[in-house]
Design a protein around this motif. Structure first.
Motif, mmCIF file in Angstrom:
data_model
loop_
_atom_site.group_PDB
_atom_site.id
_atom_site.type_symbol
_atom_site.label_atom_id
_atom_site.label_comp_id
_atom_site.label_asym_id
_atom_site.label_seq_id
_atom_site.Cartn_x
_atom_site.Cartn_y
_atom_site.Cartn_z
ATOM 1 N N SER A 7 89.889 52.339 44.455
ATOM 2 C CA SER A 7 88.766 53.133 43.969
ATOM 3 C C SER A 7 87.518 52.250 43.940
ATOM 4 N N ILE A 8 86.423 52.767 44.479
ATOM 5 C CA ILE A 8 85.164 52.021 44.476
ATOM 6 C C ILE A 8 84.091 52.969 43.921
ATOM 7 N N PRO A 9 83.870 52.944 42.610
ATOM 8 C CA PRO A 9 82.942 53.908 41.994
ATOM 9 C C PRO A 9 81.546 53.892 42.603
ATOM 10 N N SER A 10 81.053 52.716 42.985
ATOM 11 C CA SER A 10 79.777 52.625 43.697
ATOM 12 C C SER A 10 79.923 51.667 44.867
ATOM 13 N N THR A 11 79.616 52.159 46.065
ATOM 14 C CA THR A 11 79.682 51.313 47.265
ATOM 15 C C THR A 11 78.305 50.775 47.639
ATOM 16 N N ALA A 12 77.330 50.895 46.759
ATOM 17 C CA ALA A 12 75.967 50.469 47.060
ATOM 18 C C ALA A 12 75.933 48.999 47.502
ATOM 19 N N SER A 13 75.306 48.764 48.638
ATOM 20 C CA SER A 13 75.111 47.410 49.188
ATOM 21 C C SER A 13 76.421 46.642 49.394
ATOM 22 N N MET A 14 77.520 47.338 49.510
ATOM 23 C CA MET A 14 78.819 46.664 49.556
ATOM 24 C C MET A 14 78.921 45.694 50.726
ATOM 25 N N PHE A 15 78.468 46.119 51.910
ATOM 26 C CA PHE A 15 78.509 45.268 53.099
ATOM 27 C C PHE A 15 77.102 45.010 53.649
ATOM 28 N N ARG A 16 76.111 45.140 52.833
ATOM 29 C CA ARG A 16 74.726 44.967 53.287
ATOM 30 C C ARG A 16 74.525 43.569 53.887
ATOM 31 N N ASP A 57 97.120 45.309 47.997
ATOM 32 C CA ASP A 57 97.286 46.668 47.485
ATOM 33 C C ASP A 57 97.290 46.722 45.959
ATOM 34 N N SER A 58 97.479 45.568 45.318
ATOM 35 C CA SER A 58 97.469 45.544 43.845
ATOM 36 C C SER A 58 96.081 45.841 43.283
ATOM 37 N N VAL A 59 95.040 45.641 44.082
ATOM 38 C CA VAL A 59 93.662 45.875 43.618
ATOM 39 C C VAL A 59 93.396 47.378 43.578
ATOM 40 N N LYS A 60 93.041 47.844 42.388
ATOM 41 C CA LYS A 60 92.834 49.278 42.180
ATOM 42 C C LYS A 60 91.365 49.676 42.145
ATOM 43 N N THR A 61 90.483 48.722 41.860
ATOM 44 C CA THR A 61 89.065 49.061 41.788
ATOM 45 C C THR A 61 88.210 47.877 42.226
ATOM 46 N N MET A 62 87.043 48.200 42.784
ATOM 47 C CA MET A 62 86.101 47.184 43.241
ATOM 48 C C MET A 62 84.699 47.589 42.804
ATOM 49 N N GLY A 63 83.861 46.599 42.504
ATOM 50 C CA GLY A 63 82.488 46.858 42.097
ATOM 51 C C GLY A 63 81.541 46.921 43.283
#
Length: 208
Positions: free
Chosen positions: A84-93, A58-64
């Motif tokens: 917060s994930i500003p762009s989820t593009a290809s995140m689990f591709r 839960d300490s993680v506030k943002t992901m690329g």
């Protein structure tokens, strides 16, 4: 692999042995607050191929973007509720073993290729209060979902969003949606798919 900036830790890569991975909330007494883009992308960090489950604290506030691209043995991911994930593009591709996922409520878009080729992904859930407004091109292409209840604030479903989701039989689309691309459901037989929408809504008109 990580780096420290202003007393906070960013995970930038992976060189472990795989299996079930739990990212710590702290490293050397400093909070882990970010997962950098492509931090577990297999083409950059081949060891990530062996990960079967990953838990993000839960300490993680943002992901690329593209964080787990190509993790084809990844079956389960636990994400922080408020990340917060500003762009989820290809995140689990190409995460072909992923079976279920809960999209964090602060995610506003399923960006292009987010779940493309997640051939084992049967369940995508959205928590109450989801802020999702957009599903982009090819975001869910070739997943194994059978039914899905989209969030109430969703506004747009773009081209080929559900292309090749050949198991999909039941979808609920709420009344804030104002655009569904004509080819959003490419290669899904129309007689197979039931679209639930409120009478008079865009979704209801589209279904008819």
């Amino acid at each position: 692999v990580y780096e420290e900036t202003s007393g906070e830790i960013t995970i930038t890569g992976y060189t472990g042995v795989g299996g079930e991975v739990e990212i710590p909330a702290e490293i050397a007494g400093k909070p882990v607050t970010e997962i950098a883009q492509q931090a577990f992308r297999v083409s950059k960090f081949p060891a990530a191929l062996e990960i079967t489950k990953i838990t993000i604290p839960d300490s993680v506030k943002t992901m690329g973007k593209g964080v787990f691209f190509g993790c084809s043995n990844l079956q389960e991911v636990v994400l922080p509720e408020n990340v917060s994930i500003p762009s989820t593009a290809s995140m689990f591709r190409d995460c072909t073993a992923l079976q279920t996922i809960t999209v964090p409520k602060n995610v506003t878009a399923l960006n292009m290729y987010m779940f493309q080729n997640c051939e084992s992904l049967e369940t995508i859930s959205f928590p109450e209060g989801s802020r999702l407004v957009l599903i982009e091109i090819l975001a869910l292409k070739k997943t194994a979902i059978c039914e899905i209840d989209l969030p109430e604030d969703l506004e747009r479903i773009e081209s080929q969003a559900f292309e090749d989701c050949t198991n999909l039989t039941d979808i609920t689309i709420h009344d804030k949606v104002t655009l569904i691309a004509d080819n959003a459901f490419n290669n899904i037989p129309r007689e197979q798919l039931t679209i639930h929408g409120i009478a008079g809504s865009y979704a209801n008109t589209f279904a008819i």
